[in-house]
Scaffold this motif. Structure first.
Motif, PDB file in Angstrom:
ATOM      1  N   ASP A   1       0.812  -1.232   0.000  1.00  0.00           N
ATOM      2  CA  ASP A   1       0.000   0.000   0.000  1.00  0.00           C
ATOM      3  C   ASP A   1       0.842   1.277   0.000  1.00  0.00           C
ATOM      4  O   ASP A   1       0.501   2.258   0.675  1.00  0.00           O
ATOM      5  CB  ASP A   1      -0.973   0.016   1.183  1.00  0.00           C
ATOM      6  N   VAL A   2       1.922   1.276  -0.731  1.00  0.00           N
ATOM      7  CA  VAL A   2       2.764   2.472  -0.835  1.00  0.00           C
ATOM      8  C   VAL A   2       2.162   3.391  -1.900  1.00  0.00           C
ATOM      9  O   VAL A   2       1.932   2.981  -3.034  1.00  0.00           O
ATOM     10  CB  VAL A   2       4.221   2.104  -1.203  1.00  0.00           C
ATOM     11  N   MET A   3       1.905   4.637  -1.501  1.00  0.00           N
ATOM     12  CA  MET A   3       1.359   5.623  -2.427  1.00  0.00           C
ATOM     13  C   MET A   3       2.002   6.977  -2.127  1.00  0.00           C
ATOM     14  O   MET A   3       1.772   7.552  -1.049  1.00  0.00           O
ATOM     15  CB  MET A   3      -0.157   5.727  -2.275  1.00  0.00           C
ATOM     16  N   PRO A   4       2.819   7.486  -3.036  1.00  0.00           N
ATOM     17  CA  PRO A   4       3.454   8.789  -2.797  1.00  0.00           C
ATOM     18  C   PRO A   4       2.478   9.942  -2.985  1.00  0.00           C
ATOM     19  O   PRO A   4       1.499   9.829  -3.722  1.00  0.00           O
ATOM     20  CB  PRO A   4       4.543   8.831  -3.873  1.00  0.00           C
ATOM     21  N   ASP A   5       2.775  11.032  -2.296  1.00  0.00           N
ATOM     22  CA  ASP A   5       2.015  12.265  -2.501  1.00  0.00           C
ATOM     23  C   ASP A   5       2.552  13.014  -3.716  1.00  0.00           C
ATOM     24  O   ASP A   5       1.862  13.822  -4.317  1.00  0.00           O
ATOM     25  CB  ASP A   5       2.134  13.172  -1.269  1.00  0.00           C
ATOM     26  N   LEU A   6       3.819  12.718  -4.047  1.00  0.00           N
ATOM     27  CA  LEU A   6       4.529  13.440  -5.099  1.00  0.00           C
ATOM     28  C   LEU A   6       5.651  12.548  -5.625  1.00  0.00           C
ATOM     29  O   LEU A   6       6.268  11.815  -4.845  1.00  0.00           O
ATOM     30  CB  LEU A   6       5.121  14.727  -4.494  1.00  0.00           C
ATOM     31  N   ILE A   7       5.886  12.604  -6.943  1.00  0.00           N
ATOM     32  CA  ILE A   7       6.990  11.861  -7.550  1.00  0.00           C
ATOM     33  C   ILE A   7       7.877  12.831  -8.313  1.00  0.00           C
ATOM     34  O   ILE A   7       7.403  13.534  -9.207  1.00  0.00           O
ATOM     35  CB  ILE A   7       6.494  10.768  -8.522  1.00  0.00           C
ATOM     36  N   TYR A   8       9.157  12.851  -7.955  1.00  0.00           N
ATOM     37  CA  TYR A   8      10.152  13.601  -8.713  1.00  0.00           C
ATOM     38  C   TYR A   8      10.897  12.595  -9.583  1.00  0.00           C
ATOM     39  O   TYR A   8      11.323  11.545  -9.089  1.00  0.00           O
ATOM     40  CB  TYR A   8      11.178  14.257  -7.786  1.00  0.00           C
ATOM     41  N   THR A   9      11.068  12.915 -10.856  1.00  0.00           N
ATOM     42  CA  THR A   9      11.812  12.026 -11.743  1.00  0.00           C
ATOM     43  C   THR A   9      12.850  12.791 -12.556  1.00  0.00           C
ATOM     44  O   THR A   9      12.635  13.956 -12.909  1.00  0.00           O
ATOM     45  CB  THR A   9      10.879  11.250 -12.704  1.00  0.00           C
ATOM     46  N   SER A  10      13.927  12.105 -12.829  1.00  0.00           N
ATOM     47  CA  SER A  10      14.898  12.607 -13.800  1.00  0.00           C
ATOM     48  C   SER A  10      14.199  12.628 -15.157  1.00  0.00           C
ATOM     49  O   SER A  10      13.363  11.762 -15.435  1.00  0.00           O
ATOM     50  CB  SER A  10      16.106  11.666 -13.852  1.00  0.00           C
ATOM     51  N   PRO A  11      14.551  13.580 -16.028  1.00  0.00           N
ATOM     52  CA  PRO A  11      13.929  13.615 -17.350  1.00  0.00           C
ATOM     53  C   PRO A  11      14.515  12.606 -18.344  1.00  0.00           C
ATOM     54  O   PRO A  11      14.003  12.482 -19.456  1.00  0.00           O
ATOM     55  CB  PRO A  11      14.190  15.054 -17.818  1.00  0.00           C
ATOM     56  N   ALA A  12      15.568  11.873 -17.957  1.00  0.00           N
ATOM     57  CA  ALA A  12      16.149  10.877 -18.862  1.00  0.00           C
ATOM     58  C   ALA A  12      15.097   9.813 -19.199  1.00  0.00           C
ATOM     59  O   ALA A  12      14.270   9.458 -18.363  1.00  0.00           O
ATOM     60  CB  ALA A  12      17.378  10.230 -18.227  1.00  0.00           C
ATOM     61  N   LYS A  13      15.152   9.310 -20.427  1.00  0.00           N
ATOM     62  CA  LYS A  13      14.122   8.379 -20.922  1.00  0.00           C
ATOM     63  C   LYS A  13      13.933   7.172 -20.002  1.00  0.00           C
ATOM     64  O   LYS A  13      12.807   6.795 -19.690  1.00  0.00           O
ATOM     65  CB  LYS A  13      14.492   7.929 -22.335  1.00  0.00           C
ATOM     66  N   ARG A  14      15.019   6.557 -19.544  1.00  0.00           N
ATOM     67  CA  ARG A  14      14.902   5.347 -18.719  1.00  0.00           C
ATOM     68  C   ARG A  14      14.287   5.648 -17.358  1.00  0.00           C
ATOM     69  O   ARG A  14      13.550   4.830 -16.805  1.00  0.00           O
ATOM     70  CB  ARG A  14      16.256   4.666 -18.563  1.00  0.00           C
ATOM     71  N   ALA A  15      14.540   6.835 -16.811  1.00  0.00           N
ATOM     72  CA  ALA A  15      13.946   7.222 -15.522  1.00  0.00           C
ATOM     73  C   ALA A  15      12.463   7.554 -15.695  1.00  0.00           C
ATOM     74  O   ALA A  15      11.633   7.150 -14.874  1.00  0.00           O
ATOM     75  CB  ALA A  15      14.697   8.414 -14.936  1.00  0.00           C
ATOM     76  N   GLU A  16      12.134   8.273 -16.761  1.00  0.00           N
ATOM     77  CA  GLU A  16      10.723   8.611 -16.997  1.00  0.00           C
ATOM     78  C   GLU A  16       9.878   7.362 -17.249  1.00  0.00           C
ATOM     79  O   GLU A  16       8.758   7.268 -16.777  1.00  0.00           O
ATOM     80  CB  GLU A  16      10.594   9.599 -18.157  1.00  0.00           C
ATOM     81  N   LYS A  17      10.437   6.397 -17.985  1.00  0.00           N
ATOM     82  CA  LYS A  17       9.702   5.147 -18.245  1.00  0.00           C
ATOM     83  C   LYS A  17       9.513   4.375 -16.936  1.00  0.00           C
ATOM     84  O   LYS A  17       8.432   3.842 -16.666  1.00  0.00           O
ATOM     85  CB  LYS A  17      10.459   4.301 -19.279  1.00  0.00           C
ATOM     86  N   THR A  18      10.555   4.326 -16.104  1.00  0.00           N
ATOM     87  CA  THR A  18      10.449   3.678 -14.794  1.00  0.00           C
ATOM     88  C   THR A  18       9.347   4.352 -13.982  1.00  0.00           C
ATOM     89  O   THR A  18       8.505   3.678 -13.373  1.00  0.00           O
ATOM     90  CB  THR A  18      11.798   3.748 -14.047  1.00  0.00           C
ATOM     91  N   THR A  19       9.341   5.659 -13.983  1.00  0.00           N
ATOM     92  CA  THR A  19       8.345   6.437 -13.244  1.00  0.00           C
ATOM     93  C   THR A  19       6.929   6.139 -13.719  1.00  0.00           C
ATOM     94  O   THR A  19       6.032   5.861 -12.913  1.00  0.00           O
ATOM     95  CB  THR A  19       8.642   7.948 -13.373  1.00  0.00           C
ATOM     96  N   ARG A  20       6.728   6.199 -15.036  1.00  0.00           N
ATOM     97  CA  ARG A  20       5.384   5.957 -15.588  1.00  0.00           C
ATOM     98  C   ARG A  20       4.895   4.550 -15.251  1.00  0.00           C
ATOM     99  O   ARG A  20       3.731   4.362 -14.885  1.00  0.00           O
ATOM    100  CB  ARG A  20       5.377   6.177 -17.104  1.00  0.00           C
ATOM    101  N   GLU A  21       5.786   3.554 -15.366  1.00  0.00           N
ATOM    102  CA  GLU A  21       5.389   2.171 -15.099  1.00  0.00           C
ATOM    103  C   GLU A  21       5.083   1.944 -13.611  1.00  0.00           C
ATOM    104  O   GLU A  21       4.116   1.266 -13.278  1.00  0.00           O
ATOM    105  CB  GLU A  21       6.454   1.190 -15.587  1.00  0.00           C
ATOM    106  N   LEU A  22       5.919   2.499 -12.731  1.00  0.00           N
ATOM    107  CA  LEU A  22       5.641   2.366 -11.287  1.00  0.00           C
ATOM    108  C   LEU A  22       4.314   3.030 -10.945  1.00  0.00           C
ATOM    109  O   LEU A  22       3.503   2.468 -10.217  1.00  0.00           O
ATOM    110  CB  LEU A  22       6.761   2.985 -10.454  1.00  0.00           C
ATOM    111  N   ALA A  23       4.099   4.232 -11.470  1.00  0.00           N
ATOM    112  CA  ALA A  23       2.848   4.962 -11.205  1.00  0.00           C
ATOM    113  C   ALA A  23       1.645   4.149 -11.690  1.00  0.00           C
ATOM    114  O   ALA A  23       0.625   4.059 -11.001  1.00  0.00           O
ATOM    115  CB  ALA A  23       2.889   6.334 -11.862  1.00  0.00           C
TER     116      ALA A  23
END
Length: 166
Positions: A45-67
């Motif tokens: 049940d982990v849910m962030p209030d906010l996500i900061y991501t690096s703009p690099a493609k691999r970080a953004e893809k990781t972010t989108r998939e986790l979200a």
């Protein structure tokens, strides 16, 4: 209490040697690992209030998939240029500038900075945060501005290879 989840991007591809580092996509293992780690976050049940991501493609893809895996609203995601090739000081500046209405924040970025920041804020020796790893650090503070070196405590350190069967 504030919690920061330091997350290293999932494994990236080196297939196209002509591609700039910034533009490298996730490889097959990275795509599998991010889904696996997203399911682990959801299980707890982990849910962030906010996500900061690096703009690099691999970080953004990781972010989108986790979200996507944890059903987190994409509006909570903020791309931060300083997280690509960032320093301890730039991470701390970002952390200190975080609105205190938030209690739980993801920071999705790169080594070596993510390991250094995790170590310095927790006082623990992490050595290396592997790809797609998550280090959750809690801080007994009411404001992100109060976070200082060695003021945090590691709640967990999880990564895909920890769950491989030999």
């Amino acid at each position: 209490m504030k919690k920061i989840y330091f997350i290293r991007h999932a494994k990236s591809s080196w297939k196209d040697e002509m591609l700039a580092d910034f533009d490298r996509p996730l490889n097959g293992r990275g795509k599998r690992d991010v889904v696996f780690m997203g399911k682990r976050l959801k299980m707890f049940d982990v849910m962030p209030d906010l996500i900061y991501t690096s703009p690099a493609k691999r970080a953004e893809k990781t972010t989108r998939e986790l979200a996507r895996e944890i059903n987190c609203d994409k509006k909570k995601i903020k791309s931060i240029d300083a997280l690509y090739e960032g320093s301890y000081e730039s991470y701390l500046e970002l952390i200190h500038s975080t609105d205190d209405k938030h209690a739980s924040v993801f920071i999705i970025a790169h080594n070596p900075a993510i390991t250094e920041v995790g170590e310095r804020l927790s006082g623990a020796i992490l050595s290396n945060i592997p790809t797609c790893a998550i280090v959750c650090i809690s801080f007994d503070v009411s404001s992100f501005k109060e976070i200082t070196e060695e003021s945090g405590h590691i709640l967990f350190f999880d990564y895909p290879k920890k769950h491989l069967k030999d």
